[in-house]
Motif scaffolding. Structure first.
Motif, PDB file in Angstrom:
ATOM      1  N   VAL A 186       0.873  -1.174   0.000  1.00 55.46           N
ATOM      2  CA  VAL A 186       0.000   0.000   0.000  1.00 55.46           C
ATOM      3  C   VAL A 186       0.910   1.224   0.000  1.00 55.46           C
ATOM      4  O   VAL A 186       1.892   1.283   0.736  1.00 55.46           O
ATOM      5  CB  VAL A 186      -1.000   0.026   1.187  1.00 55.46           C
ATOM      6  N   THR A 187       0.587   2.175  -0.885  1.00 56.22           N
ATOM      7  CA  THR A 187       1.378   3.389  -1.044  1.00 56.22           C
ATOM      8  C   THR A 187       0.505   4.589  -0.726  1.00 56.22           C
ATOM      9  O   THR A 187      -0.594   4.718  -1.255  1.00 56.22           O
ATOM     10  CB  THR A 187       1.906   3.500  -2.493  1.00 56.22           C
ATOM     11  N   ILE A 188       0.983   5.469   0.142  1.00 50.90           N
ATOM     12  CA  ILE A 188       0.295   6.703   0.511  1.00 50.90           C
ATOM     13  C   ILE A 188       1.083   7.851  -0.125  1.00 50.90           C
ATOM     14  O   ILE A 188       2.289   7.968   0.094  1.00 50.90           O
ATOM     15  CB  ILE A 188       0.269   6.912   2.040  1.00 50.90           C
ATOM     16  N   VAL A 189       0.411   8.706  -0.896  1.00 50.83           N
ATOM     17  CA  VAL A 189       1.069   9.816  -1.579  1.00 50.83           C
ATOM     18  C   VAL A 189       0.480  11.133  -1.072  1.00 50.83           C
ATOM     19  O   VAL A 189      -0.712  11.397  -1.254  1.00 50.83           O
ATOM     20  CB  VAL A 189       0.892   9.726  -3.113  1.00 50.83           C
ATOM     21  N   GLY A 190       1.319  11.948  -0.433  1.00 50.95           N
ATOM     22  CA  GLY A 190       0.879  13.244   0.081  1.00 50.95           C
ATOM     23  C   GLY A 190       0.600  14.228  -1.046  1.00 50.95           C
ATOM     24  O   GLY A 190       1.239  14.186  -2.093  1.00 50.95           O
ATOM     25  N   ARG A 191      -0.361  15.118  -0.808  1.00 51.73           N
ATOM     26  CA  ARG A 191      -0.756  16.107  -1.813  1.00 51.73           C
ATOM     27  C   ARG A 191      -0.429  17.541  -1.398  1.00 51.73           C
ATOM     28  O   ARG A 191      -1.037  18.490  -1.861  1.00 51.73           O
ATOM     29  CB  ARG A 191      -2.245  15.986  -2.096  1.00 51.73           C
ATOM     30  N   GLY A 192       0.529  17.698  -0.468  1.00 50.40           N
ATOM     31  CA  GLY A 192       0.953  19.029  -0.071  1.00 50.40           C
ATOM     32  C   GLY A 192       0.135  19.644   1.048  1.00 50.40           C
ATOM     33  O   GLY A 192       0.322  20.803   1.386  1.00 50.40           O
ATOM     34  N   VAL A 193      -0.770  18.887   1.616  1.00 49.43           N
ATOM     35  CA  VAL A 193      -1.612  19.359   2.720  1.00 49.43           C
ATOM     36  C   VAL A 193      -1.444  18.368   3.877  1.00 49.43           C
ATOM     37  O   VAL A 193      -1.549  17.162   3.662  1.00 49.43           O
ATOM     38  CB  VAL A 193      -3.100  19.421   2.295  1.00 49.43           C
ATOM     39  N   PRO A 194      -1.171  18.834   5.094  1.00 51.22           N
ATOM     40  CA  PRO A 194      -1.048  17.898   6.213  1.00 51.22           C
ATOM     41  C   PRO A 194      -2.308  17.054   6.350  1.00 51.22           C
ATOM     42  O   PRO A 194      -3.420  17.585   6.380  1.00 51.22           O
ATOM     43  CB  PRO A 194      -0.873  18.810   7.428  1.00 51.22           C
ATOM     44  N   SER A 195      -2.114  15.746   6.401  1.00 50.41           N
ATOM     45  CA  SER A 195      -3.240  14.815   6.493  1.00 50.41           C
ATOM     46  C   SER A 195      -2.859  13.648   7.389  1.00 50.41           C
ATOM     47  O   SER A 195      -1.690  13.337   7.565  1.00 50.41           O
ATOM     48  CB  SER A 195      -3.605  14.275   5.102  1.00 50.41           C
ATOM     49  N   ASN A 196      -3.873  13.007   7.940  1.00 52.00           N
ATOM     50  CA  ASN A 196      -3.689  11.815   8.763  1.00 52.00           C
ATOM     51  C   ASN A 196      -4.332  10.627   8.066  1.00 52.00           C
ATOM     52  O   ASN A 196      -5.295  10.782   7.311  1.00 52.00           O
ATOM     53  CB  ASN A 196      -4.334  12.006  10.135  1.00 52.00           C
ATOM     54  N   TYR A 197      -3.796   9.452   8.371  1.00 52.30           N
ATOM     55  CA  TYR A 197      -4.377   8.234   7.810  1.00 52.30           C
ATOM     56  C   TYR A 197      -4.320   7.108   8.832  1.00 52.30           C
ATOM     57  O   TYR A 197      -3.517   7.125   9.760  1.00 52.30           O
ATOM     58  CB  TYR A 197      -3.665   7.821   6.518  1.00 52.30           C
ATOM     59  N   GLU A 198      -5.203   6.157   8.627  1.00 50.67           N
ATOM     60  CA  GLU A 198      -5.208   4.921   9.408  1.00 50.67           C
ATOM     61  C   GLU A 198      -5.458   3.788   8.430  1.00 50.67           C
ATOM     62  O   GLU A 198      -6.389   3.855   7.626  1.00 50.67           O
ATOM     63  CB  GLU A 198      -6.292   4.940  10.473  1.00 50.67           C
ATOM     64  N   ILE A 199      -4.608   2.784   8.471  1.00 53.73           N
ATOM     65  CA  ILE A 199      -4.719   1.626   7.594  1.00 53.73           C
ATOM     66  C   ILE A 199      -4.873   0.397   8.472  1.00 53.73           C
ATOM     67  O   ILE A 199      -4.099   0.203   9.415  1.00 53.73           O
ATOM     68  CB  ILE A 199      -3.446   1.460   6.741  1.00 53.73           C
ATOM     69  N   THR A 200      -5.857  -0.449   8.165  1.00 54.42           N
ATOM     70  CA  THR A 200      -6.049  -1.694   8.893  1.00 54.42           C
ATOM     71  C   THR A 200      -6.110  -2.844   7.901  1.00 54.42           C
ATOM     72  O   THR A 200      -6.819  -2.765   6.897  1.00 54.42           O
ATOM     73  CB  THR A 200      -7.352  -1.662   9.717  1.00 54.42           C
ATOM     74  N   VAL A 201      -5.342  -3.887   8.180  1.00 57.34           N
ATOM     75  CA  VAL A 201      -5.354  -5.094   7.362  1.00 57.34           C
ATOM     76  C   VAL A 201      -5.701  -6.276   8.263  1.00 57.34           C
ATOM     77  O   VAL A 201      -5.580  -6.182   9.485  1.00 57.34           O
ATOM     78  CB  VAL A 201      -3.989  -5.325   6.668  1.00 57.34           C
ATOM     79  N   ASP A 202      -6.135  -7.392   7.640  1.00 54.95           N
ATOM     80  CA  ASP A 202      -6.464  -8.548   8.466  1.00 54.95           C
ATOM     81  C   ASP A 202      -5.267  -9.480   8.654  1.00 54.95           C
ATOM     82  O   ASP A 202      -5.408 -10.599   9.126  1.00 54.95           O
ATOM     83  CB  ASP A 202      -7.681  -9.294   7.908  1.00 54.95           C
ATOM     84  N   GLY A 203      -4.079  -8.979   8.327  1.00 57.56           N
ATOM     85  CA  GLY A 203      -2.833  -9.706   8.540  1.00 57.56           C
ATOM     86  C   GLY A 203      -1.876  -8.828   9.312  1.00 57.56           C
ATOM     87  O   GLY A 203      -2.263  -8.180  10.274  1.00 57.56           O
ATOM     88  N   GLU A 204      -0.633  -8.775   8.843  1.00 57.29           N
ATOM     89  CA  GLU A 204       0.377  -7.918   9.461  1.00 57.29           C
ATOM     90  C   GLU A 204       0.773  -6.825   8.484  1.00 57.29           C
ATOM     91  O   GLU A 204       0.637  -6.983   7.281  1.00 57.29           O
ATOM     92  CB  GLU A 204       1.599  -8.741   9.850  1.00 57.29           C
ATOM     93  N   ILE A 205       1.279  -5.713   9.009  1.00 61.06           N
ATOM     94  CA  ILE A 205       1.694  -4.593   8.172  1.00 61.06           C
ATOM     95  C   ILE A 205       3.004  -4.038   8.713  1.00 61.06           C
ATOM     96  O   ILE A 205       3.231  -4.044   9.927  1.00 61.06           O
ATOM     97  CB  ILE A 205       0.592  -3.506   8.108  1.00 61.06           C
ATOM     98  N   GLU A 206       3.865  -3.597   7.790  1.00 59.24           N
ATOM     99  CA  GLU A 206       5.182  -3.105   8.167  1.00 59.24           C
ATOM    100  C   GLU A 206       5.585  -1.972   7.228  1.00 59.24           C
ATOM    101  O   GLU A 206       5.442  -2.089   6.010  1.00 59.24           O
ATOM    102  CB  GLU A 206       6.173  -4.262   8.039  1.00 59.24           C
ATOM    103  N   MET A 207       6.107  -0.882   7.781  1.00 62.14           N
ATOM    104  CA  MET A 207       6.548   0.247   6.973  1.00 62.14           C
ATOM    105  C   MET A 207       7.835  -0.104   6.239  1.00 62.14           C
ATOM    106  O   MET A 207       8.708  -0.765   6.782  1.00 62.14           O
ATOM    107  CB  MET A 207       6.763   1.475   7.848  1.00 62.14           C
ATOM    108  N   MET A 208       7.942   0.355   4.994  1.00 61.65           N
ATOM    109  CA  MET A 208       9.139   0.119   4.192  1.00 61.65           C
ATOM    110  C   MET A 208      10.068   1.334   4.264  1.00 61.65           C
ATOM    111  O   MET A 208       9.606   2.462   4.251  1.00 61.65           O
ATOM    112  CB  MET A 208       8.755  -0.090   2.725  1.00 61.65           C
ATOM    113  N   ASN A 209      11.367   1.078   4.277  1.00 54.63           N
ATOM    114  CA  ASN A 209      12.397   2.091   4.076  1.00 54.63           C
ATOM    115  C   ASN A 209      12.250   3.345   4.933  1.00 54.63           C
ATOM    116  O   ASN A 209      12.470   4.444   4.457  1.00 54.63           O
ATOM    117  CB  ASN A 209      12.460   2.499   2.608  1.00 54.63           C
TER     118      ASN A 209
END
Length: 107
Positions: free
Chosen positions: A21-44
């Protein structure tokens, strides 16, 4: 550092967490929450500076510009995006763009 066995595609992390999953900012401060039914890990990135992993399957973070990527297993359960005014997607054109790619490790 361990190497993958010859003939196998992807790293150990890519095989364990095959989706992206890739989140791309649009120049405005924003918050997000992502939920999966497995495990999730941030890359790089250092998740302590860029996002907070709440549990094995939920990530909460913020973005203004740039790109943040996560690898995950299982299926996407929920994505919540909110701009700096508290307006949720899709009502706000300023919330980040989200791209979900299943089987991303198979390239």
């Amino acid at each position: 550092m361990a190497r993958d066995a010859p003939g196998q595609n992807g790293t150990e992390t890519e095989r364990k967490l095959p989706n992206l999953v890739t989140i791309v900012g649009r120049g405005v401060p924003s918050n997000y929450e992502i939920t999966v039914d497995g495990e999730i890990e941030m890359m790089n990135a250092d998740h302590r500076e860029e996002a907070t992993i709440i549990s094995g399957g939920t990530v909460e973070g913020s973005i203004e510009v740039g790109v943040q990527r996560y690898r995950f297993s299982g299926q996407m359960a929920n994505v919540r995006l909110v701009d700096w005014n508290g307006i949720e997607a899709p009502d706000s054109p300023s919330t980040p763009a989200v791209n979900i790619e299943y089987g991303a490790a198979k390239r």
